[in-house]
Design a protein around this motif. Sequence first.
Motif: not given
Length: 478
Positions: A262-265, A270-280, A305-309
Amino acid sequence: MLKIYNTLTQKKDEFKPLNGNKVGMYACGMTVYDKPHIGHARKEIAMDLVIRWLRYLDYDLTYVRNFTDVDDKIIQRANEREMSITELTEDNIEAFYRAVDALGLVRPDVEPKATEHIPHIIAMVEKLIENSIAYEVNGSVYFGVDKFKGYGKLSGRNIDDMIAGSRVSVEEDKQNPLDFVLWKTSKPNEPSWESPWGSGRPGWHIECSAMSTTYLGNNFDIHAGGRDLIFPHHENEIAQAEGATGEKFVNYWVHNGFLTVEGEKMSKSLNNFITVDDALQKYHPEVLRYFMLATHYRTPIDFAMSRLSDSERQLTYFYDTLEQLNAFAEKATGLPERDEHAEKFLNEFESSLNDDFNTPRVYAALFAIFTHLNNVLPSKKIRPSGEVLRGYQEVLKIASSILGFIDKEPVAIKEEIKNVQIKRLGVNRTEIETLIAERNEKRKERDFAAADAIRDKLLELKIVIKDTPQGTNWTIGQ
RNA sequence: GGCGCCUUCGCCAAGUGGUAAGGCAGAGGUCUGCAAAAUCUCCAUCUCCGGUUCGAAUCCGGAAGGCGCCUCCA
């Protein structure tokens, strides 16, 4: 002819290996202080494609990817969790392998760990001291940046500019504020190894210089990593390796673009840390892979996430078509024949990947051939012979073996994708199937009003149904 | 303060001098009991301003906005 964008020259260069068709490639792996996140996934997926493509071109590739398993962050994290460094790094290495295997990534030929190469590291540091490029102060060894003439050539910086910048802190032990540590004297309770300068541990960049040259030689073909590593990590690697060996270190530097959320590293704060497990948890690994390759590897990706759709839908389209193709092609008895569509596809596929691994262009070619298949397969009149269909299978198999998607059995993988969707959207499978059965009863009775009412009800549950001669299928809408 | 990157249709995304790939969404048609899926048709002059050129999204200069690195980072 393969062209690769080389950070060192800042342009696409024709790829010419050093030794015939032997190619050495080193990619900076993880510093295993935490679980792998989707930024790591992006890098690994991008490099996986590079590796598969080089091998497809018949290069005899040796692929080395390290684990950095000792550094400040690891020590700090291990202390926080009151576990040993080895426990921490082994846990994270295990998590890394889980992620990488789920994503179907090719394993490197060699996976060295920093802690297993301390002698090589020490030898390199000694060499640098011998060459009067490094100096020792109080048990630590520093690299003297102004003693190495090429410092800054990768990142396009020069020492004076950087010093003029206000952010370099002055440390009293350093001769130049930009000097960086090669060997660090260790504090009590820190991991340490004996060295000519007393007990200590390696600095932050030296391990990659030591390990890459150990396995690939002083001068090798490709070195890869994320953009963020250009400075200082890769810049320092060059300085160390070339300073020690006197030879050119790497010919092609390949860097993948960054992934932001969402535009940030991504960052813990920033609480926008997404692990591979989260995504899977939410999307099938193949969907994630498809998503990552939909953008050219050097272009930044803003992840949501929504872009994965979108990717999920497109993959499903490919597999639906493939399922039909396979069914018709099965009937063929002769050898595969390639018609002009198959040839055109393969040409476009190859020239796209030869052009600095341009996967989005490959996607366009995929859509072209799949649209053609969908045009032609349903109609007996225009359907090509089984041999030609097998020709399509053949070229698609080549492509999918490089891309790492669309390479599975369609029915099985669609079921897997559906299961992930069911989990993600919290759908009750039995409820759906009961409703569909009811609707089919109504349809049999030709009570279409009642049947449509049930369908609307399903639609509210995001279930889309499809009546076919073989029965009613259902999929989950977005 | 220094270095570098990015800005293309509502969204995603190729294209690096020769007149804008592809996907999603949208509109209309075919198919279907109706749908869905599939397919067909339609749907942008490239952040702005100057310049170079026969010709620029692509090169140069400037402006605006966004991002990254310079401290660990894929």
